[in-house]
Design a protein around this motif. Structure first.
Motif, mmCIF file in Angstrom:
data_model
loop_
_atom_site.group_PDB
_atom_site.id
_atom_site.type_symbol
_atom_site.label_atom_id
_atom_site.label_comp_id
_atom_site.label_asym_id
_atom_site.label_seq_id
_atom_site.Cartn_x
_atom_site.Cartn_y
_atom_site.Cartn_z
ATOM 1 N N LEU A 143 0.873 -1.176 0.000
ATOM 2 C CA LEU A 143 0.000 0.000 0.000
ATOM 3 C C LEU A 143 0.903 1.216 0.000
ATOM 4 O O LEU A 143 1.784 1.340 0.859
ATOM 5 C CB LEU A 143 -0.904 0.014 1.235
ATOM 6 C CG LEU A 143 -1.752 1.275 1.452
ATOM 7 C CD1 LEU A 143 -2.713 1.508 0.298
ATOM 8 C CD2 LEU A 143 -2.515 1.158 2.766
ATOM 9 N N SER A 144 0.717 2.099 -0.978
ATOM 10 C CA SER A 144 1.593 3.265 -1.053
ATOM 11 C C SER A 144 0.777 4.550 -1.122
ATOM 12 O O SER A 144 -0.339 4.568 -1.624
ATOM 13 C CB SER A 144 2.523 3.173 -2.256
ATOM 14 O OG SER A 144 1.783 3.082 -3.454
ATOM 15 N N VAL A 145 1.369 5.599 -0.580
ATOM 16 C CA VAL A 145 0.811 6.939 -0.642
ATOM 17 C C VAL A 145 1.915 7.832 -1.194
ATOM 18 O O VAL A 145 3.003 7.899 -0.614
ATOM 19 C CB VAL A 145 0.349 7.433 0.748
ATOM 20 C CG1 VAL A 145 -0.118 8.878 0.675
ATOM 21 C CG2 VAL A 145 -0.745 6.535 1.292
ATOM 22 N N ILE A 198 -9.696 -1.240 5.188
ATOM 23 C CA ILE A 198 -9.549 0.092 4.610
ATOM 24 C C ILE A 198 -10.675 0.966 5.146
ATOM 25 O O ILE A 198 -11.844 0.719 4.850
ATOM 26 C CB ILE A 198 -9.604 0.047 3.072
ATOM 27 C CG1 ILE A 198 -8.526 -0.894 2.528
ATOM 28 C CG2 ILE A 198 -9.454 1.444 2.497
ATOM 29 C CD1 ILE A 198 -8.621 -1.139 1.042
ATOM 30 N N ASN A 199 -10.327 1.972 5.918
ATOM 31 C CA ASN A 199 -11.310 2.887 6.475
ATOM 32 C C ASN A 199 -11.558 4.010 5.476
ATOM 33 O O ASN A 199 -10.969 5.077 5.556
ATOM 34 C CB ASN A 199 -10.818 3.442 7.821
ATOM 35 C CG ASN A 199 -11.907 4.208 8.542
ATOM 36 O OD1 ASN A 199 -13.072 4.152 8.160
ATOM 37 N ND2 ASN A 199 -11.517 4.926 9.572
ATOM 38 N N ASN A 253 -18.445 0.215 -5.682
ATOM 39 C CA ASN A 253 -17.678 1.087 -6.558
ATOM 40 C C ASN A 253 -16.674 0.367 -7.459
ATOM 41 O O ASN A 253 -15.983 1.005 -8.244
ATOM 42 C CB ASN A 253 -16.950 2.153 -5.728
ATOM 43 C CG ASN A 253 -17.932 3.095 -5.078
ATOM 44 O OD1 ASN A 253 -18.886 3.541 -5.715
ATOM 45 N ND2 ASN A 253 -17.733 3.394 -3.813
ATOM 46 N N GLY A 254 -16.578 -0.932 -7.335
ATOM 47 C CA GLY A 254 -15.699 -1.700 -8.208
ATOM 48 C C GLY A 254 -14.251 -1.718 -7.756
ATOM 49 O O GLY A 254 -13.832 -0.989 -6.863
ATOM 50 N N GLY A 304 -11.274 2.037 -3.854
ATOM 51 C CA GLY A 304 -11.609 3.340 -3.289
ATOM 52 C C GLY A 304 -10.544 4.336 -3.702
ATOM 53 O O GLY A 304 -10.211 4.467 -4.878
ATOM 54 N N PHE A 305 -9.981 5.040 -2.715
ATOM 55 C CA PHE A 305 -8.913 6.006 -2.994
ATOM 56 C C PHE A 305 -7.540 5.439 -2.639
ATOM 57 O O PHE A 305 -6.582 6.181 -2.465
ATOM 58 C CB PHE A 305 -9.171 7.304 -2.215
ATOM 59 C CG PHE A 305 -10.435 7.989 -2.660
ATOM 60 C CD1 PHE A 305 -10.473 8.699 -3.845
ATOM 61 C CD2 PHE A 305 -11.590 7.894 -1.903
ATOM 62 C CE1 PHE A 305 -11.636 9.324 -4.276
ATOM 63 C CE2 PHE A 305 -12.761 8.510 -2.314
ATOM 64 C CZ PHE A 305 -12.790 9.222 -3.509
ATOM 65 N N ASN A 306 -7.446 4.122 -2.535
ATOM 66 C CA ASN A 306 -6.215 3.458 -2.109
ATOM 67 C C ASN A 306 -5.584 2.719 -3.276
ATOM 68 O O ASN A 306 -6.273 2.051 -4.041
ATOM 69 C CB ASN A 306 -6.519 2.462 -0.988
ATOM 70 C CG ASN A 306 -7.161 3.149 0.181
ATOM 71 O OD1 ASN A 306 -6.480 3.653 1.049
ATOM 72 N ND2 ASN A 306 -8.497 3.204 0.209
#
Length: 115
Positions: A6-8, A35-36, A70-71, A93-95
């Motif tokens: 998991l990267s940001v 994942i919150n 959301n797929g 999501g946004f991850n």
């Protein structure tokens, strides 16, 4: 050994080793990868890692969307189930997650012919 990262902003903030079995991904507290994020379903997707039927001793990992709202995207394309390979990018999501499965440099190159 393969793992999911998991990267940001190109910085790995967490990683999970992929061993034989199933990793559940979702918002639920019972998920293996929780994942919150409101854009993530409680049971969103899963990674299925199993023995490769063509190469003895090798594992193969599949990404499977489990009916999320959301797929699940693989390399920018919505998917329901796909086999993963090194450097694939999974968006939930946004991850963003990346599959890291670099081949060992110590092995000789081998051609495998499947007929």
């Amino acid at each position: 050994m393969a793992y999911l990262a998991l990267s940001v902003e190109d910085v790995i903030i967490n990683k999970w080793q992929l061993t034989e079995g199933i990793l559940q991904i979702g918002r639920a507290s019972t998920s293996d990868i929780q994942i919150n994020d409101a854009a993530v379903s409680s049971q969103h997707a899963r990674l299925i890692t199993e023995q490769d039927p063509h190469i003895e001793g090798q594992l193969v990992t599949y990404l499977q969307d489990v009916g999320s709202t959301n797929g699940t995207e693989l390399n920018g394309i919505k998917v329901t189930q796909e086999k993963l390979k090194h450097d694939d990018v999974i968006t939930i999501g946004f991850n963003q997650f990346q599959l890291i499965d670099k081949p060992s440099n110590s092995l000789d190159e081998t051609a495998i012919i499947i007929g």
